[in-house]
Write an enzyme that holds these catalytic residues in place. Structure first.
Site, PDB file in Angstrom:
ATOM      1  N   LYS A 186       0.844  -1.198   0.000  1.00  0.00           N
ATOM      2  CA  LYS A 186       0.000   0.000   0.000  1.00  0.00           C
ATOM      3  C   LYS A 186       0.879   1.247   0.000  1.00  0.00           C
ATOM      4  O   LYS A 186       1.520   1.578   0.988  1.00  0.00           O
ATOM      5  CB  LYS A 186      -0.911   0.041   1.242  1.00  0.00           C
ATOM      6  CG  LYS A 186      -1.932   1.169   1.105  1.00  0.00           C
ATOM      7  CD  LYS A 186      -2.413   1.702   2.423  1.00  0.00           C
ATOM      8  CE  LYS A 186      -2.020   3.084   2.782  1.00  0.00           C
ATOM      9  NZ  LYS A 186      -2.044   4.142   1.821  1.00  0.00           N
ATOM     10  N   GLU A 261       8.832   1.066  11.503  1.00  0.00           N
ATOM     11  CA  GLU A 261       9.887   2.072  11.380  1.00  0.00           C
ATOM     12  C   GLU A 261       9.188   3.412  11.523  1.00  0.00           C
ATOM     13  O   GLU A 261       8.458   3.827  10.618  1.00  0.00           O
ATOM     14  CB  GLU A 261      10.579   1.907  10.026  1.00  0.00           C
ATOM     15  CG  GLU A 261      12.032   2.350  10.062  1.00  0.00           C
ATOM     16  CD  GLU A 261      12.158   3.843   9.964  1.00  0.00           C
ATOM     17  OE1 GLU A 261      12.280   4.488  11.027  1.00  0.00           O
ATOM     18  OE2 GLU A 261      12.108   4.375   8.857  1.00  0.00           O
ATOM     19  N   CYS A 295      12.795  10.639   8.702  1.00  0.00           N
ATOM     20  CA  CYS A 295      12.756  10.152  10.090  1.00  0.00           C
ATOM     21  C   CYS A 295      14.136  10.286  10.712  1.00  0.00           C
ATOM     22  O   CYS A 295      14.271  10.372  11.918  1.00  0.00           O
ATOM     23  CB  CYS A 295      12.263   8.716  10.137  1.00  0.00           C
ATOM     24  SG  CYS A 295      13.088   7.655   8.971  1.00  0.00           S
ATOM     25  N   GLU A 392       8.816  15.284  16.527  1.00  0.00           N
ATOM     26  CA  GLU A 392       9.290  15.179  15.148  1.00  0.00           C
ATOM     27  C   GLU A 392       8.548  16.211  14.294  1.00  0.00           C
ATOM     28  O   GLU A 392       7.317  16.192  14.220  1.00  0.00           O
ATOM     29  CB  GLU A 392       9.003  13.771  14.610  1.00  0.00           C
ATOM     30  CG  GLU A 392       9.471  13.601  13.188  1.00  0.00           C
ATOM     31  CD  GLU A 392       9.378  12.154  12.720  1.00  0.00           C
ATOM     32  OE1 GLU A 392       8.271  11.587  12.742  1.00  0.00           O
ATOM     33  OE2 GLU A 392      10.406  11.596  12.306  1.00  0.00           O
TER      34      GLU A 392
HETATM   35  P1  NDP Z   1       1.150   8.111   8.288  1.00  0.00           P
HETATM   36  O1  NDP Z   1       1.791   7.331   9.371  1.00  0.00           O
HETATM   37  O2  NDP Z   1      -0.260   8.488   8.415  1.00  0.00           O
HETATM   38  O3  NDP Z   1       1.299   7.372   6.869  1.00  0.00           O
HETATM   39  C1  NDP Z   1       2.145   6.287   6.596  1.00  0.00           C
HETATM   40  C2  NDP Z   1       1.404   5.206   5.828  1.00  0.00           C
HETATM   41  O4  NDP Z   1       0.438   4.599   6.686  1.00  0.00           O
HETATM   42  C3  NDP Z   1       0.623   5.746   4.632  1.00  0.00           C
HETATM   43  O5  NDP Z   1       0.631   4.803   3.577  1.00  0.00           O
HETATM   44  C4  NDP Z   1      -0.772   5.881   5.225  1.00  0.00           C
HETATM   45  O6  NDP Z   1      -1.766   5.897   4.250  1.00  0.00           O
HETATM   46  C5  NDP Z   1      -0.857   4.628   6.074  1.00  0.00           C
HETATM   47  N1  NDP Z   1      -1.899   4.639   7.095  1.00  0.00           N
HETATM   48  C6  NDP Z   1      -2.549   5.703   7.616  1.00  0.00           C
HETATM   49  N2  NDP Z   1      -3.465   5.290   8.534  1.00  0.00           N
HETATM   50  C7  NDP Z   1      -3.375   3.937   8.598  1.00  0.00           C
HETATM   51  C8  NDP Z   1      -4.029   2.920   9.363  1.00  0.00           C
HETATM   52  N3  NDP Z   1      -4.962   3.222  10.261  1.00  0.00           N
HETATM   53  N4  NDP Z   1      -3.670   1.636   9.177  1.00  0.00           N
HETATM   54  C9  NDP Z   1      -2.712   1.304   8.292  1.00  0.00           C
HETATM   55  N5  NDP Z   1      -2.070   2.216   7.532  1.00  0.00           N
HETATM   56  C10 NDP Z   1      -2.379   3.525   7.681  1.00  0.00           C
HETATM   57  O7  NDP Z   1       2.056   9.382   8.108  1.00  0.00           O
HETATM   58  P2  NDP Z   1       1.606  10.780   7.513  1.00  0.00           P
HETATM   59  O8  NDP Z   1       1.729  10.625   6.062  1.00  0.00           O
HETATM   60  O9  NDP Z   1       0.296  11.237   7.998  1.00  0.00           O
HETATM   61  O10 NDP Z   1       2.688  11.735   8.158  1.00  0.00           O
HETATM   62  C11 NDP Z   1       2.468  12.251   9.474  1.00  0.00           C
HETATM   63  C12 NDP Z   1       3.747  12.301  10.246  1.00  0.00           C
HETATM   64  O11 NDP Z   1       4.323  11.007  10.314  1.00  0.00           O
HETATM   65  C13 NDP Z   1       4.822  13.147   9.634  1.00  0.00           C
HETATM   66  O12 NDP Z   1       4.652  14.471   9.974  1.00  0.00           O
HETATM   67  C14 NDP Z   1       6.048  12.532  10.232  1.00  0.00           C
HETATM   68  O13 NDP Z   1       6.274  13.074  11.517  1.00  0.00           O
HETATM   69  C15 NDP Z   1       5.714  11.081  10.362  1.00  0.00           C
HETATM   70  N6  NDP Z   1       6.249  10.268   9.268  1.00  0.00           N
HETATM   71  C16 NDP Z   1       7.315   9.482   9.513  1.00  0.00           C
HETATM   72  C17 NDP Z   1       7.875   8.751   8.481  1.00  0.00           C
HETATM   73  C18 NDP Z   1       9.073   7.918   8.675  1.00  0.00           C
HETATM   74  O14 NDP Z   1       9.824   7.696   7.726  1.00  0.00           O
HETATM   75  N7  NDP Z   1       9.281   7.376   9.851  1.00  0.00           N
HETATM   76  C19 NDP Z   1       7.351   8.810   7.129  1.00  0.00           C
HETATM   77  C20 NDP Z   1       6.169   9.624   6.973  1.00  0.00           C
HETATM   78  C21 NDP Z   1       5.667  10.322   8.033  1.00  0.00           C
HETATM   79  P3  NDP Z   1      -2.260   7.301   3.626  1.00  0.00           P
HETATM   80  O15 NDP Z   1      -1.073   7.956   3.020  1.00  0.00           O
HETATM   81  O16 NDP Z   1      -3.217   6.856   2.618  1.00  0.00           O
HETATM   82  O17 NDP Z   1      -2.841   8.065   4.780  1.00  0.00           O
END
Ligand code: NDP
Length: 492
Positions: A186, A261, A295, A392
């Site tokens: 996904k 992660e 991250c 973060e």
């Molecule tokens: P999310 O954690 O929401 O998104 C990561 C993935 O998880 C996306 O594919 C998202 O889908 C999916 N997802 C969202 N809700 C669910 C759920 N209930 N069950 C399973 N999968 C789900 O990150 P955001 O994009 O909202 O970013 C928010 C914050 O997260 C950032 O500001 C940052 O601080 C942190 N972040 C950290 C990352 C890292 O590398 N560790 C990467 C990205 C974000 P969809 O995109 O469709 O919502």
């Protein structure tokens, strides 16, 4: 911002779901707009999956698993190498899609493509080593013989974010395929285009139908359905800590394994004996690469007090001169943030920093007009209670504090609920080693930029991770261990 710099995107964009070897429409006919973060214009709409599509994809992966798990490591290595060569052949196309959809400068997208190639090649090499039949285990004082086998975990769900599409995917997909798992991926709803193109390359590599399935869609629909599906053995997730917690809770209902992660709030510790030019380069790279949407961002700078005035002056100058603009324009060092929610979130953090009493030293230039551009920002004397110091931010915001002793630096760097990475800048080798031992982080760079080799490991302490990606650890995350004990002889 130079409009002429934009390439013409005359290649067809993939917009369908990829299930059981076919590009298909979702059951509900829902579509998601994909936005160019530099212009805020919709590039295209992609099909958005629903729980019914997740079920279809998981069942296809489950059927494909029966034959895929029987393939030899050498056969799977052949597919992985073919994928690496396909990415190489379409590297410029993939890099352009990445910059278009994610907003990062094209030079950074090319680095991502190189990382994807290296990851598939590395796991091809590792898959090749899997054809040893069994590992014998020595059991003293027994005439029984015990062996260990490593078997693929089954159907795995891979959920990836938008900051490094393709790279986070490769870090999960390559070891999952190497191990003999089948996959439902996904992508983030914000950046499905590079992931769908990667799927097309995987398809051309001749992977059997159902071994890789891609279901774009929202986290709440597709992500949650994948996490809860009873035929999924394991979920590997990269994203926010809050969603990581939800993934873990949902996975607990069917007791499936999770690799997480998550976030970070990492430090770069600069000692007074550091090479100042190197320190400036490492701070800027650690905080502003990918517009800080990492991250691993080392967005907390801890500088020994006697060096602080010089370092802050040099950093302020560099931050103010950061060239922000169109990711395709020559000389641009920072593109827009990838999506509107992140853009708004980062602005809120900057306002919080000011309200909490941190001194705003510089807020650099950013183009006016459309696009999710944020001015690179630097605070000093940041109170340790402020959200900009503790949480973060995931944007181009740098926070600086001074320290007096090595122990103070260690305490300050470890004073966080996360523990992903850290950087140490010093000419004193022994001190570098002491710091590497004392820092609670999964990765420590000493006088080094944030190099990540697929042969090593990725992940951290505390709330940053569960498990490790990359290296043999990344492969082990997709394997089950089976022991077989054989009697020496069966009595007549
Ligand atoms: P999310 O954690 O929401 O998104 C990561 C993935 O998880 C996306 O594919 C998202 O889908 C999916 N997802 C969202 N809700 C669910 C759920 N209930 N069950 C399973 N999968 C789900 O990150 P955001 O994009 O909202 O970013 C928010 C914050 O997260 C950032 O500001 C940052 O601080 C942190 N972040 C950290 C990352 C890292 O590398 N560790 C990467 C990205 C974000 P969809 O995109 O469709 O919502």
């Amino acid at each position: 911002m130079s409009a002429q710099a934009r390439p013409v995107f005359d290649f067809p964009l993939r917009t369908r779901l990829f299930i059981d070897g076919s590009w298909c429409a979702p059951e509900t006919r829902q579509r998601l707009p994909v936005v160019d973060p530099s212009t805020e214009e919709t590039i295209v709409e992609v099909d958005a999956g629903s729980p019914a599509d997740v079920d279809r994809a998981v069942r296809a992966a489950s059927r494909a698993f029966r034959a895929w798990k029987q393939t030899s490591g050498a056969e799977r290595a052949g597919f992985l190498r073919a994928i690496a060569r396909g990415v190489e052949a379409h590297g410029e196309h993939l890099a352009a899609l990445q910059s278009l959809n994610n907003g990062k400068p094209i030079a950074e997208s090319r680095i991502d493509v190189g990382d994807v190639i290296a990851t598939f090649d590395y796991y091809a090499d590792l898959a090749q080593t899997l054809d040893v039949p069994e590992e014998a285990i020595a059991i003293p004082s027994s005439d029984h013989r015990a062996v260990i086998r490593r078997e693929p975990a089954g159907v795995v769900g891979l959920i990836v974010p938008w900051n490094f599409p393709m790279v986070t995917t490769a870090w999960k997909l390559a070891p999952a395929l190497a191990a003999g798992c089948t996959v439902v991926l996904k992508p983030s709803e914000f950046t499905p285009l590079p992931e769908l193109e990667l799927a097309a390359i995987v398809e051309r590599a001749g992977l059997p139908p159902g071994v890789l399935n891609v279901v774009p869609g929202t986290g709440t629909e597709v992500g949650a359905a994948l996490t809860m599906h009873p035929l999924v053995s394991k979920v590997s997730f990269t994203g926010s800590t809050a969603v990581g917690e939800q993934v873990m809770k949902a996975a607990a209902q069917s007791i499936k394994g999770v690799s997480l992660e998550l976030g970070g709030k990492s430090s770069i510790v600069v000692f007074a004996d550091a090479d100042l030019n190197l320190a400036v380069d490492l701070v800027v790279g650690g905080a502003f690469f990918n517009a800080g949407q990492m991250c691993s961002a080392t967005s907390r700078v801890l500088v020994e007090r006697s060096l602080a005035p010089a370092l802050i002056a040099r950093l302020a100058d560099r931050v103010a001169r950061t060239v922000v603009g169109d990711p395709f324009a020559a000389g641009v060092q920072m593109g827009p943030l990838t999506n509107r929610p992140q853009y708004e979130r980062v602005q809120r953090f900057i306002a919080r920093g000011k309200a909490d009493g941190a001194s705003l030293v510089v807020q650099g230039e950013a183009p006016d007009g459309a696009g999710y551009f944020v001015k690179p920002t630097m605070f000093v004397d940041v109170p340790t209670s402020s959200a900009v110091w503790r949480e973060e931010i995931f944007g181009p915001v740098l926070c600086v504090r001074s320290f007096d002793t090595e122990d103070d630096a260690i305490d300050a760097a470890n004073d966080t609920e996360f523990g992903l990475v850290a950087t140490v800048v010093t000419r004193d080798e022994a001190r570098g080693e002491r710091m590497a031992g004392a820092l609670q982080a999964g990765v420590v760079w000493i006088n080094s930029p944030q190099l990540i080799f697929p042969q090593t490991s990725w992940g951290g302490y505390k709330k940053s991770s569960i498990g490790r990606e990359l290296g043999p650890f990344g492969l082990a995350a997709f394997q089950e261990i089976k022991q077989i004990v054989r009697a020496a002889a069966v009595p007549d």
